[in-house]
Write a protein that holds these residues in place. Structure first.
Motif, PDB file in Angstrom:
ATOM      1  N   LEU A  71      -4.304 -15.812   5.386  1.00  0.00           N
ATOM      2  CA  LEU A  71      -5.309 -14.793   5.667  1.00  0.00           C
ATOM      3  C   LEU A  71      -5.077 -14.153   7.037  1.00  0.00           C
ATOM      4  CD1 LEU A  71      -8.554 -16.452   4.239  1.00  0.00           C
ATOM      5  CD2 LEU A  71      -7.437 -14.371   3.402  1.00  0.00           C
ATOM      6  N   ASP A  72      -4.665 -14.948   8.017  1.00  0.00           N
ATOM      7  CA  ASP A  72      -4.372 -14.376   9.334  1.00  0.00           C
ATOM      8  C   ASP A  72      -3.220 -13.382   9.252  1.00  0.00           C
ATOM      9  OD1 ASP A  72      -6.397 -15.596  10.722  1.00  0.00           O
ATOM     10  OD2 ASP A  72      -5.150 -17.176  11.585  1.00  0.00           O
ATOM     11  N   ARG A  73      -2.182 -13.718   8.497  1.00  0.00           N
ATOM     12  CA  ARG A  73      -1.065 -12.774   8.327  1.00  0.00           C
ATOM     13  C   ARG A  73      -1.520 -11.542   7.554  1.00  0.00           C
ATOM     14  NH1 ARG A  73       3.094 -13.375   5.648  1.00  0.00           N
ATOM     15  NH2 ARG A  73       2.422 -14.994   4.180  1.00  0.00           N
ATOM     16  N   ALA A  74      -2.411 -11.756   6.578  1.00  0.00           N
ATOM     17  CA  ALA A  74      -2.933 -10.632   5.801  1.00  0.00           C
ATOM     18  C   ALA A  74      -3.747  -9.702   6.684  1.00  0.00           C
ATOM     19  CB  ALA A  74      -3.786 -11.155   4.642  1.00  0.00           C
ATOM     20  N   ARG A  75      -4.539 -10.253   7.599  1.00  0.00           N
ATOM     21  CA  ARG A  75      -5.323  -9.407   8.504  1.00  0.00           C
ATOM     22  C   ARG A  75      -4.416  -8.561   9.389  1.00  0.00           C
ATOM     23  NH1 ARG A  75      -8.393 -14.753   8.976  1.00  0.00           N
ATOM     24  NH2 ARG A  75     -10.085 -14.469   7.461  1.00  0.00           N
ATOM     25  N   ALA A  76      -3.377  -9.173   9.906  1.00  0.00           N
ATOM     26  CA  ALA A  76      -2.437  -8.413  10.733  1.00  0.00           C
ATOM     27  C   ALA A  76      -1.777  -7.307   9.908  1.00  0.00           C
ATOM     28  CB  ALA A  76      -1.383  -9.360  11.311  1.00  0.00           C
ATOM     29  N   HIS A  77      -1.450  -7.614   8.651  1.00  0.00           N
ATOM     30  CA  HIS A  77      -0.816  -6.634   7.770  1.00  0.00           C
ATOM     31  C   HIS A  77      -1.755  -5.453   7.507  1.00  0.00           C
ATOM     32  CE1 HIS A  77       0.500  -4.980   3.830  1.00  0.00           C
ATOM     33  NE2 HIS A  77       1.705  -5.250   4.286  1.00  0.00           N
ATOM     34  N   PHE A  78      -3.019  -5.738   7.198  1.00  0.00           N
ATOM     35  CA  PHE A  78      -3.953  -4.660   6.874  1.00  0.00           C
ATOM     36  C   PHE A  78      -4.242  -3.799   8.100  1.00  0.00           C
ATOM     37  CE2 PHE A  78      -8.288  -3.155   5.373  1.00  0.00           C
ATOM     38  CZ  PHE A  78      -7.766  -2.274   4.440  1.00  0.00           C
ATOM     39  N   GLN A  79      -4.296  -4.436   9.281  1.00  0.00           N
ATOM     40  CA  GLN A  79      -4.494  -3.632  10.489  1.00  0.00           C
ATOM     41  C   GLN A  79      -3.320  -2.681  10.702  1.00  0.00           C
ATOM     42  OE1 GLN A  79      -7.393  -3.671  13.032  1.00  0.00           O
ATOM     43  NE2 GLN A  79      -6.304  -1.733  12.756  1.00  0.00           N
ATOM     44  N   LEU A  80      -2.104  -3.154  10.398  1.00  0.00           N
ATOM     45  CA  LEU A  80      -0.926  -2.288  10.477  1.00  0.00           C
ATOM     46  C   LEU A  80      -1.055  -1.110   9.512  1.00  0.00           C
ATOM     47  CD1 LEU A  80       2.082  -1.843  11.438  1.00  0.00           C
ATOM     48  CD2 LEU A  80       2.741  -3.195   9.436  1.00  0.00           C
ATOM     49  N   VAL A  81      -1.505  -1.397   8.295  1.00  0.00           N
ATOM     50  CA  VAL A  81      -1.682  -0.339   7.294  1.00  0.00           C
ATOM     51  C   VAL A  81      -2.715   0.684   7.778  1.00  0.00           C
ATOM     52  CG1 VAL A  81      -2.518   0.152   4.956  1.00  0.00           C
ATOM     53  CG2 VAL A  81      -0.976  -1.775   5.354  1.00  0.00           C
ATOM     54  N   GLY A  84       3.536  22.222  -5.513  1.00  0.00           N
ATOM     55  CA  GLY A  84       4.179  21.479  -6.591  1.00  0.00           C
ATOM     56  C   GLY A  84       4.756  20.144  -6.169  1.00  0.00           C
ATOM     57  N   HIS A  85       4.524  19.726  -4.924  1.00  0.00           N
ATOM     58  CA  HIS A  85       5.094  18.480  -4.423  1.00  0.00           C
ATOM     59  C   HIS A  85       4.075  17.714  -3.573  1.00  0.00           C
ATOM     60  CE1 HIS A  85       8.727  20.764  -5.415  1.00  0.00           C
ATOM     61  NE2 HIS A  85       9.372  19.613  -5.459  1.00  0.00           N
ATOM     62  N   SER A  86       4.174  16.406  -3.639  1.00  0.00           N
ATOM     63  CA  SER A  86       3.453  15.525  -2.727  1.00  0.00           C
ATOM     64  C   SER A  86       4.461  14.579  -2.085  1.00  0.00           C
ATOM     65  CB  SER A  86       2.391  14.699  -3.464  1.00  0.00           C
ATOM     66  OG  SER A  86       1.386  15.529  -4.011  1.00  0.00           O
ATOM     67  N   GLU A  87       4.120  14.093  -0.905  1.00  0.00           N
ATOM     68  CA  GLU A  87       4.950  13.108  -0.214  1.00  0.00           C
ATOM     69  C   GLU A  87       4.232  11.766  -0.222  1.00  0.00           C
ATOM     70  OE1 GLU A  87       7.444  15.891   2.917  1.00  0.00           O
ATOM     71  OE2 GLU A  87       5.619  14.869   3.619  1.00  0.00           O
ATOM     72  N   VAL A  88       4.960  10.713  -0.585  1.00  0.00           N
ATOM     73  CA  VAL A  88       4.376   9.379  -0.696  1.00  0.00           C
ATOM     74  C   VAL A  88       4.828   8.535   0.487  1.00  0.00           C
ATOM     75  CG1 VAL A  88       4.137   7.316  -2.111  1.00  0.00           C
ATOM     76  CG2 VAL A  88       4.370   9.560  -3.209  1.00  0.00           C
ATOM     77  N   HIS A  89       3.853   8.041   1.241  1.00  0.00           N
ATOM     78  CA  HIS A  89       4.107   7.144   2.369  1.00  0.00           C
ATOM     79  C   HIS A  89       3.869   5.709   1.907  1.00  0.00           C
ATOM     80  CE1 HIS A  89       4.260  10.194   5.652  1.00  0.00           C
ATOM     81  NE2 HIS A  89       3.508  10.882   4.811  1.00  0.00           N
ATOM     82  N   GLY A  90       4.781   4.823   2.237  1.00  0.00           N
ATOM     83  CA  GLY A  90       4.632   3.419   1.886  1.00  0.00           C
ATOM     84  C   GLY A  90       4.478   2.549   3.122  1.00  0.00           C
ATOM     85  N   PHE A  91       4.167   1.281   2.899  1.00  0.00           N
ATOM     86  CA  PHE A  91       3.958   0.324   3.978  1.00  0.00           C
ATOM     87  C   PHE A  91       4.699  -0.972   3.647  1.00  0.00           C
ATOM     88  CE2 PHE A  91       0.448   3.270   4.047  1.00  0.00           C
ATOM     89  CZ  PHE A  91       0.280   3.543   5.393  1.00  0.00           C
ATOM     90  N   PRO A  92       4.935  -1.828   4.639  1.00  0.00           N
ATOM     91  CA  PRO A  92       5.604  -3.107   4.366  1.00  0.00           C
ATOM     92  C   PRO A  92       4.832  -3.938   3.337  1.00  0.00           C
ATOM     93  CG  PRO A  92       5.513  -2.683   6.727  1.00  0.00           C
ATOM     94  CD  PRO A  92       4.657  -1.637   6.072  1.00  0.00           C
ATOM     95  N   VAL A  93       5.531  -4.851   2.719  1.00  0.00           N
ATOM     96  CA  VAL A  93       4.948  -5.716   1.687  1.00  0.00           C
ATOM     97  C   VAL A  93       4.441  -7.002   2.333  1.00  0.00           C
ATOM     98  CG1 VAL A  93       5.401  -6.999  -0.440  1.00  0.00           C
ATOM     99  CG2 VAL A  93       6.471  -4.755  -0.070  1.00  0.00           C
ATOM    100  N   PHE A 113       0.832  -1.195   0.000  1.00  0.00           N
ATOM    101  CA  PHE A 113       0.000   0.000   0.000  1.00  0.00           C
ATOM    102  C   PHE A 113       0.868   1.248   0.000  1.00  0.00           C
ATOM    103  CE2 PHE A 113      -2.848  -3.169   1.545  1.00  0.00           C
ATOM    104  CZ  PHE A 113      -4.136  -2.742   1.246  1.00  0.00           C
ATOM    105  N   CYS A 114       0.314   2.332  -0.525  1.00  0.00           N
ATOM    106  CA  CYS A 114       0.940   3.643  -0.366  1.00  0.00           C
ATOM    107  C   CYS A 114      -0.138   4.710  -0.435  1.00  0.00           C
ATOM    108  CB  CYS A 114       2.039   3.883  -1.404  1.00  0.00           C
ATOM    109  SG  CYS A 114       1.458   3.969  -3.104  1.00  0.00           S
ATOM    110  N   VAL A 115       0.128   5.849   0.166  1.00  0.00           N
ATOM    111  CA  VAL A 115      -0.751   7.011   0.088  1.00  0.00           C
ATOM    112  C   VAL A 115       0.106   8.245  -0.131  1.00  0.00           C
ATOM    113  CG1 VAL A 115      -2.597   6.042   1.526  1.00  0.00           C
ATOM    114  CG2 VAL A 115      -0.743   7.337   2.597  1.00  0.00           C
ATOM    115  N   SER A 116      -0.503   9.265  -0.695  1.00  0.00           N
ATOM    116  CA  SER A 116       0.209  10.500  -1.012  1.00  0.00           C
ATOM    117  C   SER A 116      -0.485  11.676  -0.328  1.00  0.00           C
ATOM    118  CB  SER A 116       0.242  10.707  -2.529  1.00  0.00           C
ATOM    119  OG  SER A 116       0.816  11.945  -2.867  1.00  0.00           O
TER     120      SER A 116
END
Length: 326
Positions: free
Chosen positions: A250-260, A229-238, A220-223
């Motif tokens: 799926l359990d690991r995915a849930r933990a990942h999305f909660q972190l995001v 004239g500039h934006s900052e892009v924040h990223g997250f672990p893969v 995931f990322c958000v800007s």
């Protein structure tokens, strides 16, 4: 609030009016929008109440509308070729490494800040991306934005259901990456609940099911706006699917999305006005549901490995229906 006529009026005024006059017109126009757009105003108030912990003032609602209008104007002028730079922050290292690897991936984002410019940002990585979006009116503006700097972005329209699954499967099989927003529940077939703004709320979880099904990494990322004239892009672990069982992944995915979501909420706590969903706030999940559990879940007994399954399905159906999908 995004219509072809609104695009035209906003862009024409910005192009021809002196900057001080345009600023005044924009401020007045935003007040008019706050007054006449009752549903967006109601949803803005609901969201701001949740994040501020108190009912917002009219000035705070106006600021929410104004921040959205400024983002929308930026998207229009970038579409027409105005220079804009997206700067990766240190937390983008994992995202950047994945993009530079050339591996097909599933890319998630949210209706936050300048995240609509991320298709433009992806152009630097020279990779093909299919962006899943809701078709609203004339999509020419989105296509023009994606064409900037040869971004290599094309669109899959989520409200064209008869073509959606075929288009997603075709994109994966052809080695393209898929990008989608993961905050609006209306058109998602897979909903789960995660803690956001203090309570468990329903969110789309389809991106992880696709990642596990097709063995593709998810990130995931958000800007957010920076200096002009500039934006900052924040990223997250893969998130990387592995050889474990589907439920383990799926359990690991849930933990990942909660972190995001914790990271997104932290950004919004810094600037609450960057949440650009003028639609119903993600509905709260009923207590005690299984897959609707806030992450991490309470300890489960072997006899209750999927508590509330039927109720979960019913609550998920209600959540989708309340947001415009039967």
């Amino acid at each position: 609030m995004e219509t072809t006529s609104a695009h035209f009026l906003l862009r024409t005024a910005e192009r021809w009016l002196p900057a001080p006059v345009f600023s005044l017109v924009l401020q007045l126009g935003v007040w008019v929008a706050v007054i006449i757009f009752r549903e967006p105003r109601r949803h803005s108030r609901s969201y701001l109440t949740a994040i501020l912990g108190r009912p917002p003032s009219w000035r705070e609602i106006r600021r929410h509308f104004l921040t959205f209008a400024q983002m929308h104007l930026l998207r229009l002028v970038v579409t027409e070729g105005r220079e804009h730079h997206c700067r990766s922050l240190p937390d983008c290292r994992d995202f950047t490494a994945l993009m530079e690897s050339g591996r097909p991936a599933l890319l998630g984002s949210f209706h936050v800040g300048n995240s609509d410019l991320l298709g433009f940002f992806l152009g630097r990585y020279r990779r093909r991306v299919q962006m899943v979006r809701y078709r609203l009116g004339d999509p020419a503006n989105l296509r023009q934005l994606a064409a900037q700097r040869n971004a290599g972005v094309t669109f899959i329209w989520v409200n064209e259901k008869e073509n959606l699954l075929f288009a997603l499967k075709q994109a994966v099989e052809s080695g393209e990456s898929i990008a989608m927003k993961c905050d609006r529940v209306g058109y998602s077939a897979k909903l789960e609940a995660f803690v956001f703004l203090g309570v468990p709320r329903w969110f789309p979880f389809t991106i992880y099911h696709l990642g596990i099904m097709f063995q593709r990494p998810v990130t995931f990322c958000v800007s957010v706006p920076a200096e002009p004239g500039h934006s900052e892009v924040h990223g997250f672990p893969v998130f990387e699917p592995d050889a474990g069982t589907k439920e383990e992944n799926l359990d690991r995915a849930r933990a990942h999305f909660q972190l995001v979501l914790r990271g997104v909420e932290a950004l919004l706590r810094t600037n609450p006005y960057l949440w650009f969903n003028f639609t119903p706030l993600n509905p709260e999940a009923s207590p005690g549901n299984s897959t609707a559990r806030p992450w991490p879940p309470a300890e489960r007994s072997g006899a209750d490995s999927n508590p509330g399954g039927t109720k979960f399905n019913e609550d998920a159906r209600k959540a989708r229906t309340s947001h415009g999908v039967g």
